[in-house]
Design an enzyme around this catalytic site. Sequence first.
Site, PDB file in Angstrom:
ATOM      1  N   GLY A   1       1.224   4.141   4.986  1.00 56.39           N
ATOM      2  CA  GLY A   1       1.879   3.403   3.902  1.00 56.39           C
ATOM      3  C   GLY A   1       2.360   2.091   4.452  1.00 56.39           C
ATOM      4  CB  SER A   2       1.188  -0.355   5.651  1.00 52.62           C
ATOM      5  OG  SER A   2      -0.094  -0.134   5.074  1.00 52.62           O
ATOM      6  NE  ARG A   3       4.746  -7.914   2.488  1.00 51.38           N
ATOM      7  CZ  ARG A   3       5.443  -8.050   1.370  1.00 51.38           C
ATOM      8  NH1 ARG A   3       6.045  -6.994   0.845  1.00 51.38           N
ATOM      9  NH2 ARG A   3       5.566  -9.228   0.772  1.00 51.38           N
TER      10      ARG A   3
ATOM     11  CG  LEU B   1      -1.975  -1.049   1.382  1.00 48.23           C
ATOM     12  CD1 LEU B   1      -1.381  -2.374   1.846  1.00 48.23           C
ATOM     13  CD2 LEU B   1      -3.035  -0.599   2.382  1.00 48.23           C
TER      14      LEU B   1
ATOM     15  CB  ILE C   1       3.048  -5.733   7.666  1.00 51.44           C
ATOM     16  CG1 ILE C   1       2.636  -7.193   7.870  1.00 51.44           C
ATOM     17  CG2 ILE C   1       4.545  -5.567   7.890  1.00 51.44           C
ATOM     18  CD1 ILE C   1       3.192  -8.141   6.822  1.00 51.44           C
TER      19      ILE C   1
END
Length: 320
Positions: free
Chosen positions: A280-282, A190, A250
């Site tokens: 902002g991530s996973r 993301l 995450i």
Amino acid sequence: MDPQIRDIQPGGGVIIRLEQLWGYVRRGWLKTFRRGYVEQMRFLRKGDRNVCPHDVLDPRDIKFYRNQGGYYWEPKDDPFAWRDHLPFARSGLAELLVFDTLAFGYALLMALIALRYPLAGWVTAVLWLLVATFVVIGGLITWFFRNPRRRIPDAPGNVVSPADGKVVLIEEIAHDPDIGGPAIQIGIFLSIFNVHINRVPTATRVIGLRYRAGKFLNALRPESARENEQVAVILQETAAPYRPMVVRQITGAIARRIVCWIKPGDTLVSGEQFGMIKLGSRTELVIPKEEGLEIVTRLGDKIQAGSTLLARYGGQGPKA
């Protein structure tokens, strides 16, 4: 429930502390000047115990502790339920207010200085550049916390995306302990331009939550899935064959705050929201590998939480 998870944002943060501080001020004001309202809310309140570290006067007081059980209000009795229908993530409203106030406030200040005082041409140019920069930052922050409505392709066997973003990993796992056998893992990156609301992949019941503190590596790096702070949401389908599934939230280099407001025992419909990751991530999805499973998505696909189909189970579950 992992005992490390004591509220919906286990990693803490400056904004959550500011909100909690404001809560103490607000409760003091309500007790002093709005005693009738406090009594009305107490009468409408459900549940048999207070799990919060403070008095619970109205639904705002359980915002950070709704995954702990205890007191709650029915939606019809919640005077703040309208906030769930805003086009922005309710769990990010405080960040939206603080960051946008700072960004647009600085832009206004620079504009006033540029207009009010006779400065050298290059100084004025710099000031107007700063105005434009802060306006853009404010706009990006507003865009980040948006919460658009989604059409969910709800059909037996469908597995929808738990996050917006780009598919960066599709991997077979010989044995996943939470799945209890072979599995498929799908990783989604993301960016700051994606919607960051997380949704469940199918109609499920929450089996457990597991939190792990960690690093804040760039979420594009594969090792981020192993080393970054994360919350694992362990689910089980509410309909036969009751497949287990796991969604991992995450953190990334910029997004450092995971929000997860569900608790073990909750049941959710396909595509229902359960949390978000801020900035902002996973997100990773782990599902059982079995005969009849079709992986619909491909590496590099741009997907949307709830509305994009990632996989489809064609059979009735694994054969004995």
